[in-house]
Write an enzyme that holds these catalytic residues in place. Structure first.
Site, short mmCIF file in Angstrom:
data_model
loop_
_atom_site.label_atom_id
_atom_site.label_comp_id
_atom_site.label_asym_id
_atom_site.label_seq_id
_atom_site.Cartn_x
_atom_site.Cartn_y
_atom_site.Cartn_z
N HIS A 179 -38.61 27.58 -4.03
CA HIS A 179 -38.01 28.88 -4.35
C HIS A 179 -38.64 29.35 -5.67
O HIS A 179 -38.40 28.77 -6.73
CB HIS A 179 -36.49 28.74 -4.51
CG HIS A 179 -35.78 30.04 -4.72
ND1 HIS A 179 -34.69 30.42 -3.97
CD2 HIS A 179 -35.99 31.06 -5.57
CE1 HIS A 179 -34.27 31.61 -4.36
NE2 HIS A 179 -35.06 32.01 -5.35
N LYS B 296 -26.54 35.61 4.95
CA LYS B 296 -26.55 35.96 3.54
C LYS B 296 -25.73 37.22 3.27
O LYS B 296 -25.57 38.07 4.15
CB LYS B 296 -27.99 36.21 3.05
CG LYS B 296 -28.88 35.00 2.98
CD LYS B 296 -30.22 35.39 2.38
CE LYS B 296 -31.13 34.20 2.17
NZ LYS B 296 -32.40 34.61 1.54
N ARG C 128 -31.50 42.92 -12.20
CA ARG C 128 -30.64 42.60 -13.35
C ARG C 128 -31.27 41.45 -14.12
O ARG C 128 -32.31 40.92 -13.72
CB ARG C 128 -29.25 42.18 -12.85
CG ARG C 128 -29.32 41.02 -11.83
CD ARG C 128 -27.95 40.48 -11.50
NE ARG C 128 -27.98 39.57 -10.36
CZ ARG C 128 -28.28 38.28 -10.41
NH1 ARG C 128 -28.65 37.74 -11.57
NH2 ARG C 128 -28.25 37.52 -9.33
N GLU D 22 -37.91 37.57 -5.78
CA GLU D 22 -37.79 36.18 -5.35
C GLU D 22 -38.54 35.94 -4.03
O GLU D 22 -38.52 36.78 -3.14
CB GLU D 22 -36.32 35.79 -5.22
CG GLU D 22 -35.54 36.02 -6.52
CD GLU D 22 -34.25 35.24 -6.58
OE1 GLU D 22 -34.00 34.43 -5.67
OE2 GLU D 22 -33.51 35.43 -7.55
N GLN E 275 -1.23 -17.75 -30.48
CA GLN E 275 -2.24 -18.29 -29.56
C GLN E 275 -3.64 -18.27 -30.19
O GLN E 275 -4.59 -17.76 -29.63
CB GLN E 275 -2.22 -17.50 -28.26
CG GLN E 275 -0.95 -17.65 -27.45
CD GLN E 275 -0.76 -19.07 -26.94
OE1 GLN E 275 -1.69 -19.68 -26.46
NE2 GLN E 275 0.46 -19.60 -27.06
N ARG F 158 -3.77 -23.07 -36.33
CA ARG F 158 -4.18 -23.47 -34.99
C ARG F 158 -3.46 -22.66 -33.91
O ARG F 158 -4.10 -22.15 -33.01
CB ARG F 158 -3.88 -24.98 -34.82
CG ARG F 158 -3.81 -25.45 -33.38
CD ARG F 158 -5.16 -25.38 -32.69
NE ARG F 158 -5.09 -25.90 -31.33
CZ ARG F 158 -4.78 -25.18 -30.27
NH1 ARG F 158 -4.51 -23.90 -30.39
NH2 ARG F 158 -4.75 -25.73 -29.08
#
Length: 594
Positions: free
Chosen positions: A214, A164, A298, A281, A549, A545
Site C-alpha cells: 500500500h 468499502k 486532507r 493512494e 523463621q 537463628r
C-alpha cells in the site's frame, strides 16, 4: 482566490493530537486559535493549546457534536473565525462542510468543495483516474442501492472482493468479502459503520488484490496552478485496513515504479486543479503493477514521516495556501519539484491503548503513569497523554505518534526501538511491545512488508508482557495502608505497641569473661565435666537463628547485627550460648554471598 489574505483567527474542527498539531502551526504564523470540545473531552489538552476554546453539544453527546456542521459554523461566526482547519477524520472529507464554509465566507483549509466532490468520493475519483490513463482496480458499474444489487455486482466481479465506504478512510466500513453469505452479513454493517464515521452510508465494491504493497504519494498544490509531490510513503503494515507503521520513502520499490507513482499522482491532481495538501493512494502488486485506489483530500495521520524526509511543514503550508500564498512565494519557498529533496528514512509508530494479545481489544481507564521518550532523530505528536488522564471508550485509542528518522531505514528502526523501550505507560494496556516486534523484524527492515505482513507473522504476538512490578507493589502498600492487611481479622484500637527499651552499656568498656573464655581455658573435655556439675539452668539465645523463621539472619545486614551483638554480649554475659547459624543462613551464605 489569487491574492494572499491574512488569516487572523483559525478554528480547528477536530480534537486530540491533530488539533494540537494544527494549533501549533497556526500559532507559529501569529494566528489566533480557537478549539472546540465536547463535554467528554473537557479535560483534553487540545482545548488548552488554543487561545480560545468552546464546548459544543450536550453533556450526553461525546462524539456527535464533532460532526455537527451547523453548530460548528454558528460558533465560528459568533467568534469571528476567518478560517477552519478540519484535521483528519470527522468532517475533513465532508463536501457539505466545505460548501457551508464557502457560503459563510469562511476559509476552508483544504481543497475547494468542487475538488473534494470529485476526489473525496471514491467512485468519482476512479473516473478521474481513468480519464488520465491511470490504472484502477475493477469495481461495480452500478450504484449499490440495496443488497440485491450488491450481490449481482459482486458475482460479476468474481469473489473475493472489497467492500468499502465511498466517503472517508481509515479502514472504516471496509471488508474483504469471499462469498454471497459474507456479503449478506457485511453489507448492512459496512453501511452503518460508514454512516457513523462519515455521515454517509454509501459503499462500493472492487476486485480484491492479493498481498500488495500500500503506497501513497503526498501532493501539495496552491490556488495558482502549482502542484508538487513530496515523494511516497509505504503504509503496507496494516491490521484490518488500519495502518500500524508507516515508512517514507519506500525501500522495497524499484526507482522506475516510484517515478511512475509520482506521475500518476500528479496526473490525477492536475486533472482537477488540485489545491492544498492531499494524498493519492495506490496498491502495488508483487510484479510492481500499480492500481489507483483513492485520494484523501486532507492531511493524513502519517504526514509526519514525509515532513521528516523533506523538511517541509505540510500543515503550515496548508494554512498559507488556504490564505492565498503560492508554493513559490516567500512564505513557503518551494520553487519547483527539483527544490524538494528526499533525505534518509523515517518511520512512524502509533502507540495505542490496545491489547494485541486480545485481538487488539481497546483498553480504557486511567493512566497512572506516563513517561514518554525523545532523543536525537525522534519526534512525538501527542494528544491527551499524561499521568492521571482518563482514556475514554468514545474516541480513537491512539495515545501518541512516534516518528524516528535516520540515514538508513535500519538505523531509524534502531532509534525507534530504543525510544519505545524507554516509554513507561501504566494503568492501561498498550501495543508498545508489539510495535517493537514489528520494527525489529528483518522483513520489515528490508522494506519487503506487504499488507499481509502482520497476518503472515503470528510470532509478532510472542512478545513478553511487562510485569509492572513497581505499580503492583505500590498498589499493595497503598491498599494495606488504607484498608489494613486482610490477614489481620480484628484489631484493638486501645492497644498500642510499646516502644522497645534498649539497655545502656559502656561502648568502651571491656567484655566480661563468659563461657567462650572458659571453653578456651579448660578445653572441650574439662568444659563438659564442668557443665555436668553445674546445678543452675543454662540458656541458649536463638534469636539470630529462629526469629521470624530466620528473617533476621538472612535479611538483616551483618554490620547491623554486629552492633546488636556488642550490646547483647556486654549486658548478658550470663547467657550460656547463642545459636546463630541455621540451614537458611548457611544456604544464603554459601549460594548467594559466595
Amino acid at each position: 482566490m489569487n491574492e494572499a489574505k491574512k488569516i487572523n483567527k483559525l478554528l480547528v474542527a477536530n480534537r486530540g493530537e491533530i488539533a494540537i498539531r494544527v494549533l501549533r502551526a497556526a500559532s507559529e504564523l501569529k494566528i489566533r486559535t480557537v478549539a472546540i470540545f465536547t463535554y467528554e473531552d473537557r479535560y483534553s489538552l487540545h482545548r488548552y493549546k488554543a487561545d480560545e476554546a468552546y464546548m459544543i453539544g450536550k453533556e450526553n453527546e461525546p462524539l456527535k457534536p464533532y460532526l455537527d456542521i451547523e453548530e460548528i459554523i454558528r460558533l465560528a461566526k459568533k467568534h469571528e473565525v476567518e478560517a477552519i482547519h478540519p484535521g483528519y477524520g470527522f468532517l475533513s472529507e465532508n463536501v457539505q462542510f466545505a460548501k457551508r464554509c464557502s457560503e459563510e465566507d469562511i476559509i476552508f483549509v483544504g481543497p475547494t468543495p468542487e475538488i473534494m466532490d470529485q476526489l473525496g468520493d471514491k467512485e468519482k475519483a476512479k473516473k478521474v483516474a481513468v480519464s488520465v490513463n491511470v490504472p484502477i482496480i475493477e469495481s461495480n458499474t452500478e450504484p449499490l442501492a440495496d443488497l440485491n444489487i450488491a450481490l449481482k455486482q459482486a458475482n460479476k466481479l468474481c469473489y473475493p472482493v472489497m467492500l468499502k465506504a465511498v466517503s472517508g478512510g481509515g479502514g472504516r466500513g471496509m471488508r474483504v468479502v469471499s462469498s454471497d453469505d459474507d456479503l449478506r452479513k457485511s453489507f448492512a454493517e459496512a453501511k452503518s459503520e460508514a454512516f457513523n464515521a462519515f455521515g454517509d452510508d454509501s459503499v462500493f465494491l472492487e476486485k480484491f488484490i492479493d498481498d500488495p504493497k500500500h503506497i501513497e504519494v503526498q501532493l501539495l498544490g496552491d490556488n495558482h496552478g502549482n502542484l508538487l509531490h513530496l515523494y511516497e510513503r509505504d503504509c503496507s503494515v496494516q491490521r484490518r485496513f488500519q495502518k500500524v507503521v508507516e515508512v517514507a520513502p519506500s525501500q522495497g520499490l524499484e526507482p522506475d515504479t516510484c517515478r511512475l507513482l509520482y506521475q500518476y499522482a500528479l496526473r490525477i491532481g492536475r486533472a482537477v486543479g488540485y489545491n492544498n495538501a492531499g494524498t493519492v493512494e495506490f496498491l502495488v502488486d508483487r510484479d510492481e503493477n500499480i492500481f489507483f485506489i483513492e485520494v484523501n483530500p486532507r492531511i493524513q495521520v502519517e504526514h509526519t514521516v514525509t515532513e521528516e524526509i523533506t523538511g517541509i511543514d505540510i500543515v503550515r503550508c496548508q494554512i498559507l495556501v488556504a490564505s492565498g500564498h503560492a508554493l513559490n512565494s516567500s512564505g513557503i519557498f518551494l520553487e519547483n519539484q527539483e527544490s524538494i529533496q528526499c533525505n534518509g528514512f523515517a518511520l512512524q509508530c502509533r502507540i495505542t491503548t490496545e491489547d494485541p494479545k486480545q485481538d487488539f481489544k481497546p483498553d480504557y481507564g486511567t493512566l497512572i503513569a506516563y513517561r514518554n521518550a525523545t532523543g536525537f532523530g525522534i519526534r512525538i505528536d501527542e494528544g491527551s497523554s499524561y499521568s492521571g488522564v482518563k482514556i475514554s471508550p468514545f474516541f480513537d485509542s491512539m495515545l501518541a505518534k512516534v516518528t524516528a528518522s535516520g540515514r538508513t531505514l535500519k538505523g531509524a528502526c534502531q532509534r525507534m526501538h530504543r525510544t519505545l523501550t524507554e516509554f513507561r505507560i501504566r494503568g492501561v494496556k498498550t501495543n508498545i511491545r508489539f510495535l517493537e516486534a514489528v520494527i525489529q523484524h528483518e522483513e520489515f527492515q528490508k522494506g519487503k512488508a506487504t499488507v499481509n505482513f502482520i497476518a503472515n507473522n503470528p510470532q509478532l504476538m510472542d512478545y513478553r508482557v511487562a510485569q509492572d512490578r513497581g505499580t503492583k507493589i505500590l498498589k499493595y502498600i497503598a491498599n494495606v495502608s488504607v484498608n489494613r492487611n486482610p490477614d489481620v481479622k480484628s484489631t484493638e484500637e486501645n492497644k498500642v505497641f510499646a516502644v522497645p527499651q534498649t539497655p545502656e552499656f559502656d561502648r568502651f568498656g571491656a567484655h566480661q569473661p563468659g563461657t567462650k573464655q572458659l571453653l578456651t581455658e579448660l578445653g572441650p573435655q574439662k568444659f563438659a565435666e564442668w557443665l555436668r556439675k553445674e546445678k543452675e539452668i543454662k540458656y541458649t539465645d536463638s534469636t539470630f537463628r529462629d526469629a521470624h523463621q530466620s528473617l533476621i539472619a538472612t535479611r538483616v545486614r551483618t554490620r547491623d547485627m554486629l552492633q546488636v551483638a556488642e550490646g547483647f554480649s556486654k549486658t548478658h554475659p550470663q547467657i550460656f550460648s547463642m545459636e546463630v547459624w541455621g540451614g537458611a543462613t548457611f544456604d544464603v551464605a554459601l549460594r548467594f554471598l559466595k
